[in-house]
Write a protein that holds these residues in place. Structure first.
Motif, PDB file in Angstrom:
ATOM      1  N   VAL A 284       0.843  -1.311  -0.076  1.00  0.00           N
ATOM      2  CA  VAL A 284       0.067   0.166  -0.043  1.00  0.00           C
ATOM      3  C   VAL A 284       0.939   1.366   0.113  1.00  0.00           C
ATOM      4  CG1 VAL A 284      -1.746   1.339   1.124  1.00  0.00           C
ATOM      5  CG2 VAL A 284      -1.906  -0.967   1.174  1.00  0.00           C
ATOM      6  N   GLN A 387      -3.190  -0.962   4.945  1.00  0.00           N
ATOM      7  CA  GLN A 387      -4.548  -0.692   4.123  1.00  0.00           C
ATOM      8  C   GLN A 387      -5.373   0.392   4.946  1.00  0.00           C
ATOM      9  OE1 GLN A 387      -6.393  -0.099   1.511  1.00  0.00           O
ATOM     10  NE2 GLN A 387      -5.660  -1.995   0.984  1.00  0.00           N
ATOM     11  N   SER A 389      -8.076   2.028   3.377  1.00  0.00           N
ATOM     12  CA  SER A 389      -9.209   2.125   2.538  1.00  0.00           C
ATOM     13  C   SER A 389     -10.536   1.914   3.480  1.00  0.00           C
ATOM     14  CB  SER A 389      -9.514   1.723   1.411  1.00  0.00           C
ATOM     15  OG  SER A 389      -9.162   0.327   1.063  1.00  0.00           O
ATOM     16  N   ASP A 390     -10.365   0.854   4.387  1.00  0.00           N
ATOM     17  CA  ASP A 390     -11.525   0.323   5.146  1.00  0.00           C
ATOM     18  C   ASP A 390     -11.840   0.850   6.534  1.00  0.00           C
ATOM     19  OD1 ASP A 390     -12.008  -2.170   3.410  1.00  0.00           O
ATOM     20  OD2 ASP A 390      -9.712  -2.658   4.158  1.00  0.00           O
ATOM     21  N   SER A 391     -10.953   2.134   6.834  1.00  0.00           N
ATOM     22  CA  SER A 391     -11.279   2.787   8.018  1.00  0.00           C
ATOM     23  C   SER A 391     -12.299   3.841   7.813  1.00  0.00           C
ATOM     24  CB  SER A 391      -9.887   3.327   8.300  1.00  0.00           C
ATOM     25  OG  SER A 391      -8.745   2.351   8.296  1.00  0.00           O
ATOM     26  N   GLU A 393     -13.741   7.543   7.552  1.00  0.00           N
ATOM     27  CA  GLU A 393     -13.161   8.733   6.605  1.00  0.00           C
ATOM     28  C   GLU A 393     -12.016   9.634   7.565  1.00  0.00           C
ATOM     29  OE1 GLU A 393     -14.261  12.244   3.608  1.00  0.00           O
ATOM     30  OE2 GLU A 393     -15.919  10.973   4.588  1.00  0.00           O
ATOM     31  N   ARG A 396      -8.443   7.896   7.793  1.00  0.00           N
ATOM     32  CA  ARG A 396      -7.781   7.592   6.274  1.00  0.00           C
ATOM     33  C   ARG A 396      -6.712   8.510   5.887  1.00  0.00           C
ATOM     34  NH1 ARG A 396     -13.076   6.354   2.598  1.00  0.00           N
ATOM     35  NH2 ARG A 396     -13.990   4.868   4.195  1.00  0.00           N
ATOM     36  N   THR A 397      -6.431   9.656   6.561  1.00  0.00           N
ATOM     37  CA  THR A 397      -5.330  10.641   6.313  1.00  0.00           C
ATOM     38  C   THR A 397      -3.976  10.144   6.815  1.00  0.00           C
ATOM     39  OG1 THR A 397      -5.703  11.791   8.388  1.00  0.00           O
ATOM     40  CG2 THR A 397      -6.923  12.581   6.122  1.00  0.00           C
ATOM     41  N   ARG A 409      -4.915   0.799  12.134  1.00  0.00           N
ATOM     42  CA  ARG A 409      -5.463   0.856  10.825  1.00  0.00           C
ATOM     43  C   ARG A 409      -4.890  -0.157  10.194  1.00  0.00           C
ATOM     44  NH1 ARG A 409      -4.577   6.400   7.519  1.00  0.00           N
ATOM     45  NH2 ARG A 409      -2.601   5.366   6.923  1.00  0.00           N
ATOM     46  N   TRP A 430     -12.988  -2.836  11.482  1.00  0.00           N
ATOM     47  CA  TRP A 430     -11.675  -2.373  10.696  1.00  0.00           C
ATOM     48  C   TRP A 430     -10.612  -2.355  11.520  1.00  0.00           C
ATOM     49  CZ3 TRP A 430      -9.190   2.022  12.168  1.00  0.00           C
ATOM     50  CH2 TRP A 430      -9.926   2.796  13.260  1.00  0.00           C
ATOM     51  N   SER A 442      -7.947  -9.181  -0.975  1.00  0.00           N
ATOM     52  CA  SER A 442      -8.054  -7.638  -1.256  1.00  0.00           C
ATOM     53  C   SER A 442      -6.816  -6.986  -1.069  1.00  0.00           C
ATOM     54  CB  SER A 442      -9.054  -6.984  -0.359  1.00  0.00           C
ATOM     55  OG  SER A 442      -8.850  -7.022   1.030  1.00  0.00           O
ATOM     56  N   GLU A 443      -5.780  -7.618  -0.527  1.00  0.00           N
ATOM     57  CA  GLU A 443      -4.485  -6.925  -0.332  1.00  0.00           C
ATOM     58  C   GLU A 443      -3.288  -7.363  -1.031  1.00  0.00           C
ATOM     59  OE1 GLU A 443      -5.002  -4.464   2.280  1.00  0.00           O
ATOM     60  OE2 GLU A 443      -7.021  -5.385   1.869  1.00  0.00           O
TER      61      GLU A 443
END
Length: 833
Positions: A284, A387, A389-391, A393, A396-397, A409, A430, A442-443
């Motif tokens: 990632v 990863q 993207s599953d966290s 919003e 996600r930064t 995360r 998550w 997915s990973e």
């Protein structure tokens, strides 16, 4: 001093959120493009991270820069054009010469990242290691971050870390273990029939566990102190030890850049024997995952030899697993020159090693400070990948090693494979340590291993973890009957366990795990697959005990005097070299013709558990297996896996060979023992002996020991011990008026039922258990499924298909496909007669 023009190459940005950053790309301002390119007229194979090299050193170019932030420095390299080449990068503190960060992948895509302070002067050093590429593009970013764990608008306010504890939770049966996993706590791989060790990061975790009703005892009241003490011991051991008995002589845990550099150095020094390679999917964070292959004529991957795959570090914090993998590489390379048996085994096999599957997570864990408090921002104890993207919003930064969700995360790569994905033994949350991810594969980490296994005939697979001293085999889910290969699977697992002193058992006996490596690879390909949980004392204990002693079989490791993990790895390699352990295709083909085996199929996951507790239908996952052999002319022999997948081949069982044993009544001794909430520490119990008979008199496939009492508010616990005093099964549920402990295929011998008076609803009116009973059932017969075939094709030197056949082959069987390239139709008909 850096010129004003060169300064524009290096940019700083202020991060958003808690410990969060914004990642900047590599493109430099146009005016600084020339300064953004590193140049070296020739390649020199050397370490770029050992020290700052003098100016104008051949093969080196460097830049100096001053950090503008308190935060992270990211030094990235990228190829300037399509010219092949391998550049490495390292960042040093200019004042002290200390290494800050480094990256040593196999081409020119590099990321060196670590923490810096504002005003720190740095030297960024690029080194041309090999290849024709005279240039590489450098980008340096400074990323400002807030101190880890401090409140930031838009993010949940963090609290100061609390003291972490290690506790042992009593789990009477598989249902208890699954309920415990469902609490979302940090469940370790240390477990047995009656308990699981769990990390409590603080008061919130303790409250969850206490509220669940599970009983537990504290094993380590201060994991943070243990972590700091382990780090101190590692420093002291390295200072006093010139070299260990390990194949490499290593004295300390490696960094990611050391793993990658050592692999490509071994390949450079042993060009016909060792080949380093990059797996297809970067992480990632954009890091390449590197592996190494060891074989005679190593470049000819289509030579038909059996493939033995060893991998490690799916979980970031499990550093000893990567060390064991790397030492195994040295073992094979050095042994090829100095050990007759290893030389013979290497000649007969192909060996692939991937020391760090989860490169993102491992790098972050390895470079973090030794906190050991298991809090959100304890990156040393990070388990998962990066990863985001599953966290939610707001989390996600930021880059992975500094983000508002901290180590929480990410996805657990060893819950992301398709085998039984979505079932018990993985989290839907998550933030859970066993979060399964958005979908099977997915990973990038799991896709890397999937594609590697699917393209090679991997007859033997071993994936390394820490900790609990276990050799685990399929299946990972309790409700799944073992495969037809169960006797052979168990025998190989038992053999390895005899070397390292670990316990050999099915994975579900630890607790249910879905989406694990071998529960995909074995059921889909038929190649033997195992997990080894290294050691008994933490995720990365002191190097002296967690690596040196465990690998070599020295005290205090349980394999002391037995050969240790080195001997266990050799057992696996011997199995790979044994034709009876896999399948073999023979035949004849003209020189340079390419034979290919193909198979494509769909396999359902488990019914998919949803966050609300409901269940969705299984997902059907398509797998394609493609492997190749290049004919050398005349007869060939090709080591392959069975054509029928274990998933459809059937399930292990046995036909009853004698009548089942008659039931036994357990008489309740006179009196009632005092209440006891501290068993086995407190031995105030009732003991009732009984005998389980065996062949040829009886054949017992299952035994169930049951006791009953009047009120569900009273709580009796039941444990069954064998003749040595070892607990072999138990039942301690609570909230019921009965307990049943079950044991499958029980060995004949003397046993003891232990009854513990855990709690009385009314102590003044004792609710004693009534007569107990031991009941027996016969073994379950095996079941057999359909046979599957490979599609075998042959292409001539111009790429035209000139032969085609369906091939059926079982484990241990050798099938002659004849002249498949010149007369495939007749050969196929002949085999069917």
């Amino acid at each position: 001093m850096v010129s004003s023009r060169r300064k524009s190459v290096f940019r700083a940005v202020v991060a958003v959120g808690v410990s969060s950053t914004v990642v900047i790309g590599l493109n430099a301002p146009t005016s600084a493009a020339a300064e953004n390119v590193l140049r070296a007229d020739r390649a020199v194979a050397r370490s770029c991270f050992a020290n700052v090299l003098p100016a104008r050193t051949p093969g080196v170019d460097r830049r100096e820069v001053t950090s503008t932030v308190d935060g992270l420095v990211q030094a990235r390299l990228a190829a300037k054009d399509s010219t092949a080449g391998d550049w490495d990068v390292a960042v040093f503190d200019k004042t002290t010469g200390a290494l800050v960060a480094a990256s040593t992948a196999l081409d020119s895509r590099e990321l060196a990242e670590s923490f810096v302070v504002k005003g720190q002067q740095l030297v960024v050093q690029g080194c041309r290691y090999s290849g024709d590429a005279r240039t590489a593009v450098l980008g340096v970013d400074f990323l400002a971050i807030t101190p880890q764990g401090t409140p930031t608008p838009g993010a949940v306010a963090a609290v100061a870390p609390e003291r972490a504890e290690l506790v042992r939770v009593s789990t009477a049966d598989q249902q208890d273990k699954n309920e415990l996993i469902g609490l979302g706590l940090d469940v370790t791989e240390k477990a047995d029939a009656t308990s699981v060790d769990v990390v409590l990061a603080g008061g919130a975790d303790r409250k969850v566990l206490e509220g669940s009703g599970f009983r537990f005892e504290v094993l380590n009241a201060d994991l943070s102190a243990t972590s700091r003490d382990n780090a101190r011991k590692d420093v002291e051991f390295a200072a006093k030890t010139k070299a260990t008995g390990l194949p490499s002589g290593r004295t300390t845990y490696r960094h990611l850049w050391e793993y990658n550099f050592e692999m490509k150095e071994l390949a450079r020094r042993n060009p016909g024997l060792v080949q380093a390679f990059t797996l297809p999917h970067p992480t990632v964070e954009g890091i390449d995952v590197v592996g190494v292959e060891i074989a005679t004529n190593v470049g000819n991957k289509a030579d038909g030899k059996p493939v033995n795959l060893l991998m490690a570090t799916h979980h970031a914090r499990e550093w000893p697993s990567a060390e064991h993998a790397m030492e195994w590489v040295y073992e094979l390379v050095d042994g090829y020159s100095h050990d007759g048996e290893i030389r013979d085994l290497v000649k007969r096999t192909r060996n692939i090693v991937v020391p760090v599957v989860n490169a993102d997570g491992f790098s972050i864990s390895r470079e973090a400070e030794p906190r050991g408090d298991f809090s959100r921002f304890d990156y040393e104890m990070k388990r998962k990948n990066c990863q985001a993207s599953d966290s939610p919003e707001q989390y996600r930064t930021g880059v992975c090693k500094a983000n508002p969700a901290g180590a929480q995360r990410g996805t657990d790569p060893n819950r992301n494979y398709a085998g039984f994905w979505g079932g018990a033994g993985a989290s839907t949350n998550w933030a859970g340590e066993t979060f399964r991810g958005a979908a099977p594969f997915s990973e990038p980490e799991t896709r890397n291993i999937r594609e590697l296994v699917s393209a090679r005939q991997v007859t033997n697979l071993l994936t390394l973890h820490t900790y609990s001293g276990l050799v685990l085999r399929v299946p990972g889910v309790f409700g799944t009957r073992p495969p037809l290969d169960e006797p052979a699977n168990k025998a190989l697992g038992d053999l390895m366990a005899s070397r390292n002193g670990y316990t050999s058992q099915p994975s579900w006996a630890l607790y249910d795990t879905s989406g694990t490596t071998e529960d995909w690879s074995y059921w889909a390909t038929g190649g033997y697959g195992y997990t080894m949980e290294i050691g008994l004392d933490g995720f990365h204990p002191p190097y002296e005990t967690g690596v040196v002693a465990e690998y070599l079989g020295q005290a205090p490791a349980p394999g002391a005097g037995k050969g240790g993990n080195r001997a266990a790895f050799l057992d696996m390699l011997r199995n790979a070299a044994t034709p009876a352990a896999h399948s073999t295709l023979t035949g004849s083909a003209p020189r340079g013709y390419e034979l290919a085996l193909h198979k494509s199929f769909q396999t359902p996951t488990s019914p998919v558990r949803q966050p609300d507790g409901s269940t969705a239908p299984p997902i059907y996952v398509q797998d394609t297996l493609d492997s190749k052999l290049t004919a050398t002319g005349g007869r060939f022999s090709w080591a392959v896996n069975p054509s029928t997948r274990p998933y459809v081949a059937g399930r292990y069982g046995r036909e009853p060979q004698a009548p089942v044993q008659q039931s036994i009544q357990l008489a309740n001794p006179a009196g009632v023992p005092a209440e006891n909430t501290r068993y086995p520490t407190d031995q105030t119990v009732e003991r009732i002996p009984f005998t389980i008979k065996g062949m040829p008199e009886v054949d017992n496939g299952k035994v169930a020991v049951t006791v009953d009492w009047a009120s569900p508010s009273t709580d009796w616990d039941l444990y069954v011990l064998d003749a040595s005093g070892q607990t072999v099964t138990s039942s301690a549920n609570g909230g019921t008026n009965t307990e049943t402990a079950v044991l499958y295929d029980p060995p004949a011998g003397e046993y003891t039922a232990v009854l513990v008076n855990y709690d009385q609803a009314d102590p003044s009116a004792v609710d004693d258990w009534g007569t107990g009973r031991v009941q027996f059932e016969p073994p379950v017969p095996p079941t057999y499924g359909p046979k599957e075939s490979y599609t075998l094709t042959c292409k001539d030197r111009r790429g035209r298909i000139v032969g085609l056949a369906d091939v059926y082959v079982d484990r241990g069987q050798s099938v002659d496909v004849g002249a498949v390239c010149t007369d495939s139709a007749r050969e196929t008909k002949a085999r069917k007669r």
